[in-house]
Scaffold this motif. Structure first.
Motif, PDB file in Angstrom:
ATOM      1  N   ASP A   1      -5.367 -33.856  64.248  1.00 22.97           N
ATOM      2  CA  ASP A   1      -5.430 -34.531  63.190  1.00 22.97           C
ATOM      3  C   ASP A   1      -6.693 -35.046  62.801  1.00 22.97           C
ATOM      4  OD1 ASP A   1      -2.465 -34.142  62.768  1.00 22.97           O
ATOM      5  OD2 ASP A   1      -2.096 -35.866  63.274  1.00 22.97           O
ATOM      6  N   VAL A   2      -7.578 -34.938  63.492  1.00 20.44           N
ATOM      7  CA  VAL A   2      -8.950 -35.560  63.521  1.00 20.44           C
ATOM      8  C   VAL A   2      -9.780 -34.179  63.001  1.00 20.44           C
ATOM      9  CG1 VAL A   2     -11.080 -36.711  64.524  1.00 20.44           C
ATOM     10  CG2 VAL A   2      -8.661 -37.435  65.040  1.00 20.44           C
ATOM     11  N   PRO A   3     -10.716 -34.403  61.770  1.00 23.90           N
ATOM     12  CA  PRO A   3     -11.419 -33.252  61.410  1.00 23.90           C
ATOM     13  C   PRO A   3     -12.578 -33.194  62.304  1.00 23.90           C
ATOM     14  CG  PRO A   3     -11.630 -35.026  60.072  1.00 23.90           C
ATOM     15  CD  PRO A   3     -10.581 -35.432  60.783  1.00 23.90           C
ATOM     16  N   THR A   4     -13.078 -32.021  62.598  1.00 30.45           N
ATOM     17  CA  THR A   4     -14.205 -31.946  63.240  1.00 30.45           C
ATOM     18  C   THR A   4     -15.385 -31.934  62.687  1.00 30.45           C
ATOM     19  OG1 THR A   4     -14.472 -29.424  62.573  1.00 30.45           O
ATOM     20  CG2 THR A   4     -13.140 -29.892  64.464  1.00 30.45           C
ATOM     21  N   LEU A   5     -16.621 -32.139  63.078  1.00 29.84           N
ATOM     22  CA  LEU A   5     -17.807 -32.421  62.314  1.00 29.84           C
ATOM     23  C   LEU A   5     -18.245 -31.214  61.236  1.00 29.84           C
ATOM     24  CD1 LEU A   5     -20.169 -34.014  64.892  1.00 29.84           C
ATOM     25  CD2 LEU A   5     -19.084 -35.203  63.137  1.00 29.84           C
ATOM     26  N   SER A   6     -17.772 -30.151  61.725  1.00 30.34           N
ATOM     27  CA  SER A   6     -18.066 -28.820  60.790  1.00 30.34           C
ATOM     28  C   SER A   6     -17.206 -29.008  59.654  1.00 30.34           C
ATOM     29  CB  SER A   6     -17.773 -27.652  61.573  1.00 30.34           C
ATOM     30  OG  SER A   6     -18.560 -27.233  62.738  1.00 30.34           O
ATOM     31  N   THR A   7     -16.114 -29.625  59.736  1.00 30.77           N
ATOM     32  CA  THR A   7     -15.238 -29.627  58.593  1.00 30.77           C
ATOM     33  C   THR A   7     -15.609 -30.874  57.539  1.00 30.77           C
ATOM     34  OG1 THR A   7     -13.065 -29.344  59.675  1.00 30.77           O
ATOM     35  CG2 THR A   7     -12.911 -30.367  57.692  1.00 30.77           C
ATOM     36  N   LEU A   8     -16.275 -31.847  58.202  1.00 32.26           N
ATOM     37  CA  LEU A   8     -16.642 -33.111  57.497  1.00 32.26           C
ATOM     38  C   LEU A   8     -18.169 -32.585  57.022  1.00 32.26           C
ATOM     39  CD1 LEU A   8     -16.211 -36.176  59.667  1.00 32.26           C
ATOM     40  CD2 LEU A   8     -14.694 -35.235  57.986  1.00 32.26           C
ATOM     41  N   LEU A   9     -18.849 -31.833  57.368  1.00 33.88           N
ATOM     42  CA  LEU A   9     -20.004 -31.432  56.963  1.00 33.88           C
ATOM     43  C   LEU A   9     -19.855 -30.604  55.685  1.00 33.88           C
ATOM     44  CD1 LEU A   9     -22.110 -30.391  60.169  1.00 33.88           C
ATOM     45  CD2 LEU A   9     -23.018 -32.196  58.314  1.00 33.88           C
ATOM     46  N   SER A  10     -18.761 -29.672  55.469  1.00 34.90           N
ATOM     47  CA  SER A  10     -18.455 -29.093  54.430  1.00 34.90           C
ATOM     48  C   SER A  10     -18.022 -29.824  53.100  1.00 34.90           C
ATOM     49  CB  SER A  10     -17.421 -28.099  54.675  1.00 34.90           C
ATOM     50  OG  SER A  10     -16.111 -28.543  54.968  1.00 34.90           O
ATOM     51  N   SER A  11     -17.720 -31.303  53.569  1.00 32.00           N
ATOM     52  CA  SER A  11     -17.379 -32.117  52.357  1.00 32.00           C
ATOM     53  C   SER A  11     -18.590 -32.226  51.357  1.00 32.00           C
ATOM     54  CB  SER A  11     -16.533 -33.218  52.661  1.00 32.00           C
ATOM     55  OG  SER A  11     -17.689 -34.108  53.613  1.00 32.00           O
ATOM     56  N   GLN A  12     -18.060 -33.129  50.095  1.00 34.98           N
ATOM     57  CA  GLN A  12     -19.252 -33.174  49.221  1.00 34.98           C
ATOM     58  C   GLN A  12     -19.700 -34.837  49.718  1.00 34.98           C
ATOM     59  OE1 GLN A  12     -17.755 -33.118  45.289  1.00 34.98           O
ATOM     60  NE2 GLN A  12     -17.942 -31.054  45.400  1.00 34.98           N
ATOM     61  N   ASN A  13     -18.912 -35.497  50.033  1.00 35.11           N
ATOM     62  CA  ASN A  13     -19.415 -37.165  50.612  1.00 35.11           C
ATOM     63  C   ASN A  13     -19.119 -37.261  51.992  1.00 35.11           C
ATOM     64  OD1 ASN A  13     -19.601 -39.645  50.668  1.00 35.11           O
ATOM     65  ND2 ASN A  13     -18.974 -40.320  48.662  1.00 35.11           N
ATOM     66  N   ILE A  14     -19.964 -37.185  52.896  1.00 33.07           N
ATOM     67  CA  ILE A  14     -19.771 -37.005  54.108  1.00 33.07           C
ATOM     68  C   ILE A  14     -19.650 -38.597  54.911  1.00 33.07           C
ATOM     69  CG2 ILE A  14     -22.290 -37.196  55.041  1.00 33.07           C
ATOM     70  CD1 ILE A  14     -21.698 -35.494  57.349  1.00 33.07           C
ATOM     71  N   LYS A  15     -20.292 -39.430  53.956  1.00 30.84           N
ATOM     72  CA  LYS A  15     -20.103 -41.021  54.275  1.00 30.84           C
ATOM     73  C   LYS A  15     -18.692 -41.338  54.241  1.00 30.84           C
ATOM     74  CE  LYS A  15     -21.898 -45.505  52.795  1.00 30.84           C
ATOM     75  NZ  LYS A  15     -20.595 -46.052  52.681  1.00 30.84           N
ATOM     76  N   LYS A  16     -18.059 -40.957  53.024  1.00 33.70           N
ATOM     77  CA  LYS A  16     -16.647 -41.395  52.754  1.00 33.70           C
ATOM     78  C   LYS A  16     -15.673 -40.835  53.734  1.00 33.70           C
ATOM     79  CE  LYS A  16     -12.977 -41.382  49.003  1.00 33.70           C
ATOM     80  NZ  LYS A  16     -12.908 -40.868  47.654  1.00 33.70           N
ATOM     81  N   GLU A  17     -16.067 -39.318  54.199  1.00 38.71           N
ATOM     82  CA  GLU A  17     -15.286 -38.595  54.939  1.00 38.71           C
ATOM     83  C   GLU A  17     -15.297 -39.311  56.307  1.00 38.71           C
ATOM     84  OE1 GLU A  17     -12.989 -36.475  54.319  1.00 38.71           O
ATOM     85  OE2 GLU A  17     -13.355 -36.944  51.902  1.00 38.71           O
ATOM     86  N   LEU A  18     -16.318 -39.724  56.798  1.00 43.57           N
ATOM     87  CA  LEU A  18     -16.795 -40.406  58.110  1.00 43.57           C
ATOM     88  C   LEU A  18     -15.719 -41.480  58.189  1.00 43.57           C
ATOM     89  CD1 LEU A  18     -20.216 -39.483  59.013  1.00 43.57           C
ATOM     90  CD2 LEU A  18     -18.367 -38.843  60.353  1.00 43.57           C
ATOM     91  N   GLU A  19     -16.161 -42.474  57.393  1.00 40.61           N
ATOM     92  CA  GLU A  19     -15.379 -43.576  57.024  1.00 40.61           C
ATOM     93  C   GLU A  19     -14.027 -43.641  57.116  1.00 40.61           C
ATOM     94  OE1 GLU A  19     -16.539 -45.855  53.473  1.00 40.61           O
ATOM     95  OE2 GLU A  19     -18.517 -46.003  54.051  1.00 40.61           O
ATOM     96  N   ASN A  20     -13.200 -42.636  56.419  1.00 38.22           N
ATOM     97  CA  ASN A  20     -11.927 -42.210  56.646  1.00 38.22           C
ATOM     98  C   ASN A  20     -11.422 -41.772  57.802  1.00 38.22           C
ATOM     99  OD1 ASN A  20     -11.619 -43.090  53.835  1.00 38.22           O
ATOM    100  ND2 ASN A  20     -11.808 -40.971  53.122  1.00 38.22           N
TER     101      ASN A  20
END
Length: 752
Positions: free
Chosen positions: A34-53
């Motif tokens: 259930d924890v997204p990988t860094l590769s998944t987060l890097l594909s998002s538009q707002n990495i700061k928000k995704e890391l916080e979540n």
């Protein structure tokens, strides 16, 4: 520290903690779907928000709060924007590369970077010297592999039949604990019939390894360093960030509070609120329940180093008034525990007593300490503790030149590694092995090899006894080349430093036997005897130290009506003869105090501290009695003073003076009054009058002869040879000192 430098260091540390958290995130993602990988987060538009979540999810659902809490707070305090997004992506890409390398995860990468960020004032004020990886591995190898009841073939590993407990009361970023982990893991892989590497890891992280520090981010990195050795799920750890400061009526001294009580209360921890109650703070979760420190079987530590003298930087990271409050609380605590006075040695001495309080009989301590512990007056009670309760097994000292006297990364002060076992009942101590490294191990493999050689020597101390004139040292080797010597001694006196002032066993043997009045030469063996006494028995009076002189007088180069004369400073280009004249005047700050201090002036001067690489004469006679700022004034009758000025500048006199030194940084050494008082010297009082007259004639002959710096003087002895040959003749010694000259000329403690 300038504001710009401080800001840069804070930002750099914050960036390091973010990378650390991202690497941890990627590892957690590998076993939590259930924890997204860094590769998944890097594909998002707002990495700061995704890391916080993602980090909030991990904290709430998986309970890794202490690892991610700091990083999440850093992230939340950063403003959103294109620049921040771009830099976070750069950090995430770097973290991805690190997380994909098991080699990097196992080699304390973040600790190394963190140490480099802390160089400078921050390290000074927090008293943080961080152990080098090779030194940590060498120390850990000895602690884990020396003969003991440790059994690592089972889970949990046991010591004395109890589950193994290891502690570092000043763990920093976890270098020493990481080294202990590696050695336990390696020994388990060798000795276990059935490998249980994951179970061993789980026990060590959750129950076996304990660590404390006052820097929250350092403890964060220590937890990560241990966890990443085998990144499998664990339910907790025993690493704690402790408060340092005064809050309300409560004084928090970090680990030192454990001298009073083994209870770890919630308000003592940085992650806890200042309130009643207790809690566990771990890698995996924070849980309120009572914590009592157990007894430990192994303590490994590089304790804080700041001292309570020379500006008093004890607790120097805190505001001045708060620092005073903590210093008063520390003094009160030391009085309560009947160990007053050790604060002058620094917090390191306090931590040694702390380690002893919680160490089981039969357990071992492995310490990185200033070399001054071997001789320093303020370390007396520490040596007394070690002699009374421990078998000091190894004292490892570096003599590598180019400021390689240390075992910590951000200091050039001389240090030692000390390994000692707490004795049981009436057990008597055995030999101590002195390990004199001419070249230190530069990586973990070299440390493993050196440690293995030392372990093999453990029960062979009698073969290398330094006081046996026929014994030879063991030659430590790496890659087929000699890198040092090992010899042994039974420690009978509180001054340990006399056994290893020099890097070469033969010089140390000559020194030790000479203290007993026995003349030993490497090429001749025992060659005669000299009758010795001490300054105190000669009736000498030793004058004030530089602090007393500075507090009572102002120095002046001109007469200005002053009756107080001084011999000021030490310039080797000028001060190179046994006879000198006063070179300064003193103006009283307080007339009554000045008169009292003036009564302690002397006409024999012995250096108070010296840089052995450049100094020429170590004692001098003056035509008038004086005070000084860098020399000890000795009050003696005129003839005795002249004879001792010659004697101390002889080779025999130099070696006896060397036996009482307190080493600060390689050839930079101090001579303390307490030891000077009992220093062995020529027994002038019992010499026949004709012999005394001959040495006085020698004084007149050489008093204006120039000495060169000590290494040069031993390489090509001129004035010193004249003195040595005449003293040997007068004392009836048919010897040549060329073998000593040759060895002293190459001695790192002189050449630097």
């Amino acid at each position: 520290m300038s504001t710009k430098e401080e800001t840069h260091r804070i930002v750099s540390t914050a960036g390091l903690l973010l990378i650390d958290a991202m690497v941890f995130h990627e590892v957690v993602a590998s076993f939590h779907r259930d924890v997204p990988t860094l590769s998944t987060l890097l594909s998002s538009q707002n990495i700061k928000k995704e890391l916080e979540n993602a980090w909030q999810y991990i904290i709430q659902r998986i309970n890794y709060e202490p690892v991610l809490e700091i990083a999440l707070n850093i992230l939340r305090n950063m403003p959103a924007g294109p620049y921040i997004d771009r830099e976070l992506r750069r950090l995430a890409n770097l973290s991805y590369d690190i997380a994909s390398s098991r080699v990097l995860l196992r080699h304390d990468l973040f600790g190394r970077i963190y140490h480099s960020l802390l160089l400078g004032d921050l390290a000074k004020y927090y008293a943080t010297y961080y152990t080098s990886i090779p030194a940590a591995r060498l120390l850990a190898r000895l602690l884990v592999n020396l003969p003991s009841s440790l059994d690592v073939s089972i889970i949990p590993p046991t010591y004395n039949g109890e589950p193994l407990k290891v502690v570092d009361f000043a763990c920093g970023s976890g270098t020493l604990l990481s080294a202990i982990y590696k050695e336990i893991d390696a020994r388990h892989r060798i000795e276990a019939e059935e490998l249980m590497v994951d179970a061993l890891h789980k026990y060590l992280i959750e129950e076996g390894i304990w660590g404390f520090d006052v820097l929250h981010h350092a403890v964060h990195l220590a937890a990560m360093a241990l966890f990443l050795h085998n990144p499998i799920p664990v339910s907790g750890s025993k690493l704690f960030a402790l408060r340092l400061g005064k809050i309300g009526e409560n004084a928090y001294l970090g680990s030192i509070n454990f001298l009073s009580s083994p209870t770890l209360a919630q308000d003592m921890m940085l992650t806890g609120e200042v309130a009643r109650g207790q809690e566990v703070v771990s890698v995996s979760k924070k849980e309120a329940r009572p914590i009592e420190l157990p007894r430990f079987h192994i303590c490994i530590m590089n304790p804080p180093f700041t001292r309570s003298v020379g500006g008093n930087l004890l607790f120097g990271s805190l505001p001045k008034e708060e620092r005073r409050e903590l210093q008063r609380e520390l003094s009160r605590l030391l009085r309560e525990k009947n160990i007053s006075g050790i604060g002058q040695a620094g917090l390191g001495a306090v931590f040694v007593f702390l380690a002893d309080k919680y160490l089981e009989e039969g357990g071992r301590i492995g310490l990185v300490l200033p070399r001054a512990v071997l001789t320093g007056v303020s370390w007396w009670k520490v040596r007394e503790l070690l002699m009374n309760k421990y078998h000091i097994e190894y004292i490892i000292t570096s003599y590598e030149t180019n400021n390689q006297w240390n075992f910590s990364e951000n200091t050039d002060l001389s240090e030692i590694l000390l390994v000692a076992r707490k004795r049981r009942g009436l057990e008597e101590p055995s030999y101590t092995l002195f390990v004199n490294l001419w070249k230190k191990p530069v990586n973990e493999l070299e440390s493993i090899h050196v440690g293995s050689q030392l372990i093999q020597l453990y029960r062979s101390g009698s073969l290398y006894d330094i006081e046996n004139s026929n014994a030879s040292p063991y030659h430590l080797k790496l890659h087929g080349k000699k890198i040092g010597e090992v010899y042994s001694a039974k420690l009978m006196e509180n001054n340990f430093g006399m056994y290893n002032f020099f890097s070469q066993m033969e010089l140390n043997r000559a020194l030790l036997l000479l203290r007993k009045g026995i003349v030993y030469l490497p090429d001749q063996g025992i060659a005669g005897n000299i009758r010795l006494t001490t300054l105190s028995k000669l009736g000498a009076e030793i004058g004030p130290d530089r602090r007393q002189v500075h507090s009572t007088f102002r120095v002046s180069n001109t007469y200005a009506g002053s009756v107080y004369r001084a011999f000021w400073g030490y310039d080797s280009a000028i001060i190179n003869t046994i006879y000198q004249r006063p070179n300064a005047y003193l103006e009283p700050k307080n007339t009554e105090q000045a008169r009292d201090l003036w009564k302690k002036r002397g006409n024999l001067l012995i250096v108070e501290r010296t840089w052995l690489s450049t100094y020429t004469v170590l004692a001098t006679y003056l035509s008038e009695k004086v005070l000084s700022n860098v020399w000890w004034p000795i009050k003696l009758d005129e003839n005795c003073a002249k004879i001792l000025a010659v004697w101390i500048n002889s080779t025999f006199g130099f070696m006896l003076l060397s036996s009482i030194t307190e080493v600060t940084r390689g050839p930079w050494v101090d001579f303390k009054k307490d030891y000077l008082w009992e220093m062995p010297v020529l027994d002038i009082n019992n010499m026949p009058e004709d012999k005394r007259r001959e040495i006085l004639n020698l004084y007149e002959r050489v008093k204006q002869e120039r000495f060169r710096p000590l290494p040069q003087e031993f390489a090509q002895p001129s004035t010193r040879r004249i003195i040595d040959e005449e003293i040997c003749r007068v004392l009836g010694l048919n010897v040549k000192l060329d073998s000593l000259y040759e060895m002293l000329a190459k001695e790192p403690m002189l050449t630097g």
